[in-house]
Design a protein around this motif. Sequence first.
Motif, PDB file in Angstrom:
ATOM      1  N   VAL A  51      38.680  33.970  40.406  1.00  0.00           N
ATOM      2  CA  VAL A  51      40.003  33.540  39.954  1.00  0.00           C
ATOM      3  C   VAL A  51      40.299  32.248  40.697  1.00  0.00           C
ATOM      4  O   VAL A  51      40.357  32.231  41.932  1.00  0.00           O
ATOM      5  CB  VAL A  51      41.078  34.603  40.253  1.00  0.00           C
ATOM      6  CG1 VAL A  51      42.456  34.084  39.881  1.00  0.00           C
ATOM      7  CG2 VAL A  51      40.765  35.893  39.527  1.00  0.00           C
ATOM      8  N   ASN A  52      40.438  31.171  39.945  1.00  0.00           N
ATOM      9  CA  ASN A  52      40.656  29.841  40.522  1.00  0.00           C
ATOM     10  C   ASN A  52      39.573  29.486  41.537  1.00  0.00           C
ATOM     11  O   ASN A  52      39.838  28.901  42.583  1.00  0.00           O
ATOM     12  CB  ASN A  52      42.044  29.735  41.157  1.00  0.00           C
ATOM     13  CG  ASN A  52      43.151  29.919  40.141  1.00  0.00           C
ATOM     14  OD1 ASN A  52      43.002  29.562  38.978  1.00  0.00           O
ATOM     15  ND2 ASN A  52      44.250  30.499  40.571  1.00  0.00           N
ATOM     16  N   GLY A  53      38.342  29.898  41.259  1.00  0.00           N
ATOM     17  CA  GLY A  53      37.206  29.580  42.116  1.00  0.00           C
ATOM     18  C   GLY A  53      36.986  30.509  43.291  1.00  0.00           C
ATOM     19  O   GLY A  53      36.018  30.364  44.019  1.00  0.00           O
ATOM     20  N   GLU A  54      37.872  31.468  43.495  1.00  0.00           N
ATOM     21  CA  GLU A  54      37.747  32.405  44.610  1.00  0.00           C
ATOM     22  C   GLU A  54      37.276  33.754  44.103  1.00  0.00           C
ATOM     23  O   GLU A  54      37.738  34.212  43.060  1.00  0.00           O
ATOM     24  CB  GLU A  54      39.100  32.594  45.306  1.00  0.00           C
ATOM     25  CG  GLU A  54      39.695  31.333  45.865  1.00  0.00           C
ATOM     26  CD  GLU A  54      41.112  31.553  46.376  1.00  0.00           C
ATOM     27  OE1 GLU A  54      41.673  32.643  46.159  1.00  0.00           O
ATOM     28  OE2 GLU A  54      41.645  30.626  46.989  1.00  0.00           O
ATOM     29  N   ILE A  68      40.010  32.259  35.110  1.00  0.00           N
ATOM     30  CA  ILE A  68      39.172  33.407  35.433  1.00  0.00           C
ATOM     31  C   ILE A  68      37.778  33.162  34.869  1.00  0.00           C
ATOM     32  O   ILE A  68      37.643  32.805  33.699  1.00  0.00           O
ATOM     33  CB  ILE A  68      39.756  34.714  34.864  1.00  0.00           C
ATOM     34  CG1 ILE A  68      41.143  34.975  35.469  1.00  0.00           C
ATOM     35  CG2 ILE A  68      38.863  35.890  35.150  1.00  0.00           C
ATOM     36  CD1 ILE A  68      42.248  34.748  34.529  1.00  0.00           C
ATOM     37  N   SER A  69      36.765  33.358  35.699  1.00  0.00           N
ATOM     38  CA  SER A  69      35.371  33.228  35.273  1.00  0.00           C
ATOM     39  C   SER A  69      34.646  34.531  35.549  1.00  0.00           C
ATOM     40  O   SER A  69      34.714  35.064  36.655  1.00  0.00           O
ATOM     41  CB  SER A  69      34.673  32.091  36.027  1.00  0.00           C
ATOM     42  OG  SER A  69      35.276  30.857  35.714  1.00  0.00           O
ATOM     43  N   THR A  70      33.956  35.035  34.524  1.00  0.00           N
ATOM     44  CA  THR A  70      33.177  36.267  34.682  1.00  0.00           C
ATOM     45  C   THR A  70      31.702  35.920  34.636  1.00  0.00           C
ATOM     46  O   THR A  70      31.277  35.119  33.811  1.00  0.00           O
ATOM     47  CB  THR A  70      33.515  37.283  33.572  1.00  0.00           C
ATOM     48  OG1 THR A  70      33.234  36.707  32.302  1.00  0.00           O
ATOM     49  CG2 THR A  70      34.971  37.705  33.634  1.00  0.00           C
ATOM     50  N   PRO A  71      30.898  36.517  35.510  1.00  0.00           N
ATOM     51  CA  PRO A  71      29.459  36.250  35.502  1.00  0.00           C
ATOM     52  C   PRO A  71      28.768  37.094  34.436  1.00  0.00           C
ATOM     53  O   PRO A  71      29.386  37.960  33.813  1.00  0.00           O
ATOM     54  CB  PRO A  71      29.019  36.683  36.904  1.00  0.00           C
ATOM     55  CG  PRO A  71      29.963  37.787  37.232  1.00  0.00           C
ATOM     56  CD  PRO A  71      31.267  37.403  36.610  1.00  0.00           C
ATOM     57  N   GLU A  72      27.489  36.870  34.267  1.00  0.00           N
ATOM     58  CA  GLU A  72      26.693  37.687  33.347  1.00  0.00           C
ATOM     59  C   GLU A  72      26.656  39.118  33.894  1.00  0.00           C
ATOM     60  O   GLU A  72      26.429  39.348  35.074  1.00  0.00           O
ATOM     61  CB  GLU A  72      25.276  37.127  33.250  1.00  0.00           C
ATOM     62  CG  GLU A  72      24.441  37.793  32.186  1.00  0.00           C
ATOM     63  CD  GLU A  72      23.092  37.130  32.032  1.00  0.00           C
ATOM     64  OE1 GLU A  72      22.120  37.858  31.791  1.00  0.00           O
ATOM     65  OE2 GLU A  72      23.020  35.895  32.157  1.00  0.00           O
ATOM     66  N   GLY A  73      26.933  40.086  33.044  1.00  0.00           N
ATOM     67  CA  GLY A  73      26.886  41.485  33.448  1.00  0.00           C
ATOM     68  C   GLY A  73      28.202  42.063  33.932  1.00  0.00           C
ATOM     69  O   GLY A  73      28.298  43.249  34.206  1.00  0.00           O
TER      70      GLY A  73
END
Length: 131
Positions: A51-54, A68-73
Amino acid sequence: MNSKVWIRKAMTMSLTVAIMATYSMVALASDGRAAGEIVITGNTAAAAVTVNGEPAKSGRTIFSSSTISTPEGAGAIINLGKAGSIELAPSTTFSVSFDSKSISGDLAAGSVSVLSAVEAVGVKTLSGDVV
């Protein structure tokens, strides 16, 4: 005997004033910003949802204009209270904006599903707007 009663009444009154002062400060400290909560789903051992790079864990508070960034899996569900909730699929980057009634955002990669919403959800993608 009278002094014991007087001391008890004074202590009770002092404690009552202290409790009221504490709760009034907590109530006044609220800035009125809408907030949501993130719930991480899937395999979180490999990489972290950010969330915001953290790095974020389930239960973290989300504010409007968060990315928000979600990784693979791993995916995420964002509960936005009365406004509704959305689900981010794995490998997704989404900048969410919301208030107490509406949800919108910019989808840079991946996909977003609306689980519930009070109003139509507007999503801006690289190829155009989706409602």
